[in-house]
Write a protein that holds these residues in place. Sequence first.
Motif, PDB file in Angstrom:
ATOM      1  N   GLU A  45      36.608 -20.767   2.037  1.00 35.11           N
ATOM      2  CA  GLU A  45      35.248 -20.328   1.738  1.00 35.11           C
ATOM      3  C   GLU A  45      34.442 -20.365   3.030  1.00 35.11           C
ATOM      4  N   PRO A  46      33.843 -19.229   3.437  1.00 35.98           N
ATOM      5  CA  PRO A  46      33.721 -17.944   2.740  1.00 35.98           C
ATOM      6  C   PRO A  46      35.024 -17.152   2.737  1.00 35.98           C
ATOM      7  N   VAL A  47      35.107 -16.210   1.774  1.00 35.73           N
ATOM      8  CA  VAL A  47      36.288 -15.372   1.619  1.00 35.73           C
ATOM      9  C   VAL A  47      35.850 -14.100   0.886  1.00 35.73           C
ATOM     10  N   PRO A  48      36.506 -12.959   1.111  1.00 33.93           N
ATOM     11  CA  PRO A  48      36.126 -11.745   0.376  1.00 33.93           C
ATOM     12  C   PRO A  48      36.144 -11.970  -1.130  1.00 33.93           C
ATOM     13  N   PRO A  49      35.153 -11.447  -1.841  1.00 36.98           N
ATOM     14  CA  PRO A  49      35.050 -11.694  -3.293  1.00 36.98           C
ATOM     15  C   PRO A  49      36.315 -11.338  -4.060  1.00 36.98           C
ATOM     16  N   ALA A  50      36.990 -10.237  -3.685  1.00 27.33           N
ATOM     17  CA  ALA A  50      38.186  -9.837  -4.424  1.00 27.33           C
ATOM     18  C   ALA A  50      39.265 -10.910  -4.356  1.00 27.33           C
ATOM     19  N   LEU A  51      39.333 -11.638  -3.247  1.00 26.75           N
ATOM     20  CA  LEU A  51      40.369 -12.661  -3.105  1.00 26.75           C
ATOM     21  C   LEU A  51      40.041 -13.913  -3.905  1.00 26.75           C
ATOM     22  N   HIS A  52      38.788 -14.354  -3.886  1.00 25.68           N
ATOM     23  CA  HIS A  52      38.527 -15.568  -4.684  1.00 25.68           C
ATOM     24  C   HIS A  52      38.570 -15.262  -6.180  1.00 25.68           C
ATOM     25  N   ARG A  53      38.271 -14.006  -6.567  1.00 22.00           N
ATOM     26  CA  ARG A  53      38.453 -13.650  -7.981  1.00 22.00           C
ATOM     27  C   ARG A  53      39.934 -13.623  -8.339  1.00 22.00           C
ATOM     28  N   ALA A  54      40.763 -13.112  -7.436  1.00 21.87           N
ATOM     29  CA  ALA A  54      42.203 -13.080  -7.691  1.00 21.87           C
ATOM     30  C   ALA A  54      42.766 -14.492  -7.761  1.00 21.87           C
ATOM     31  N   ALA A  55      42.265 -15.391  -6.923  1.00 24.91           N
ATOM     32  CA  ALA A  55      42.751 -16.768  -6.946  1.00 24.91           C
ATOM     33  C   ALA A  55      42.373 -17.468  -8.241  1.00 24.91           C
ATOM     34  N   SER A 100      26.267 -14.297   0.830  1.00 21.81           N
ATOM     35  CA  SER A 100      26.362 -14.942  -0.494  1.00 21.81           C
ATOM     36  C   SER A 100      27.581 -14.528  -1.307  1.00 21.81           C
ATOM     37  N   PRO A 101      27.952 -13.227  -1.392  1.00 19.01           N
ATOM     38  CA  PRO A 101      29.113 -12.872  -2.214  1.00 19.01           C
ATOM     39  C   PRO A 101      30.424 -13.492  -1.730  1.00 19.01           C
ATOM     40  N   TYR A 102      30.468 -13.957  -0.481  1.00 20.24           N
ATOM     41  CA  TYR A 102      31.680 -14.561   0.059  1.00 20.24           C
ATOM     42  C   TYR A 102      31.801 -16.043  -0.309  1.00 20.24           C
ATOM     43  N   HIS A 103      30.764 -16.586  -0.925  1.00 16.99           N
ATOM     44  CA  HIS A 103      30.769 -17.984  -1.356  1.00 16.99           C
ATOM     45  C   HIS A 103      30.866 -18.038  -2.876  1.00 16.99           C
ATOM     46  N   PHE A 104      31.644 -18.962  -3.376  1.00 16.33           N
ATOM     47  CA  PHE A 104      31.874 -19.025  -4.820  1.00 16.33           C
ATOM     48  C   PHE A 104      31.780 -20.441  -5.377  1.00 16.33           C
TER      49      PHE A 104
END
Length: 485
Positions: free
Chosen positions: A222-232, A445-449
């Motif tokens: 984190e941070p990471v592209p949103p598609a990757l943290h959603r996939a994780a 912000s979108p890169y943080h989850f």
Amino acid sequence: MRHQAILTIPLTVTRQARQPLHEQIASQVGTAVEHGLLAHRTQLPSTRTLATLLGVSRGVATAAYELLFTRGYLESQPGSGTYVAGRPTARPEPGRPGRTGAGATGRRPRNLPDRAAATRPPAPTDRPAVIDLRPGQVDIEACPLPAWRAAWRRASFNRPPAQPLPPLGLPELRRAVAEHLAASRGVPLAGRDVVITGGTAHGLRLVLDALGLHGRQVAIEEPVPPALHRAAAGDAERPAALPVDVEGARLDAVGPNCRAVVVSADAQVPLGHVLSAERRRAAVAWAASSGGHVVEIACDPVFRPAVSQLPRLYGTAGARSILVGGFCELLTPALNLGYALVPRELTASVGRQFGEYAAAPPYLTQLALASLLRDGVIVRLMHRLGRRYAARRRIVESALAPLRRIRLGAPHAVNTEVLYLPERSDAQQVADRVRQHGVRVSTLSPYHFSGRVTPPALVLGFGHLPDPDLHRSMSRLVGALSELK
């Protein structure tokens, strides 16, 4: 033999009307263009065919087309035919070269509605056209178009398969990807299989499903592209977050229940940090002691000589290491094509995940990419993009240098820059202000989850823009950020 264009809108002519026949035809065609019933580049029938369809003389049909030419509705391509030019933005000058007949004198035809409102140029506005600086876009102009066309042409010569595609991908593409990874990344292939996926995020989810892991069992940067943290995360709770500093992901933050660590060792996105040699050894040690897996997200768009002296993360952890990547950032996101390099004992499980709910990338797409890999097109493109991205980064850094209150935070990223704003700035408000100056950007912000406080920052993607557009966007961006207090 050339096909004969057909008439796709209803046209009627009334011989008893006061309006001449050719004006009736031109009026109806013009109205159809303005209302979108005849789209730009639609081919119209020849004058002979139109005359036959409407029961008029060819001279009437010719006069109607000439009237439409003078009003800017039609354009001619010698040897090809007559096409819709689109909604005219300005009335052509009278006596257009090469056109004769009705309307060429510039007089307004009788009984024809006034089209001044439809043909008047749009009123100028003070707001400039928006230039998109959001990350995740590719330099499509760098794509080697002749090689691209040749690859798809060769692929189209193959007879379509009579059976469903192999769930792991076409053998020729799997072999081409394996050879490419061995040559470009120096990864070991013994005891491992290439699986063709629908992109990096799709490949990550496939691998984690095959391992039976989700939610807090997975730790990702984190941070990471949103598609990757959603996939994780999958359908479960969000994954665990690994903080990132200048040495890459902090492996000391891995929780006791974690069974997979997802890291971008060679170029963390969006910050661009490289995982240090010490932390690579820590990741290998964690996998050995915990029995977990290290999933590396490949940095595929360009070669990175700076990391060549570091120990390769993938393979060092043996059967506990997995490599996931894709070709979307290199060619185009429209391909939806990537790969996973997995230990052979995991291959069958990944194949079952495909069989249950995932669709393999299209047959022709796989064949075309295999051709591009075999012919060395992909490697040459990586070298070319590396030079172009480096030159454009210099443009960005030079333009932003005068902004003393802005700190650049991603000097080693491939195609991304992070602009840290002054403390207590509202990043979204700044992004909205930048948009008013004609530039669209993202925030961090979108890169943080994880719910932690996100630093106020903007994220730019710059490699996809031609140099003139990049200079223009930087000028607008600097103007907007200079207003910060």
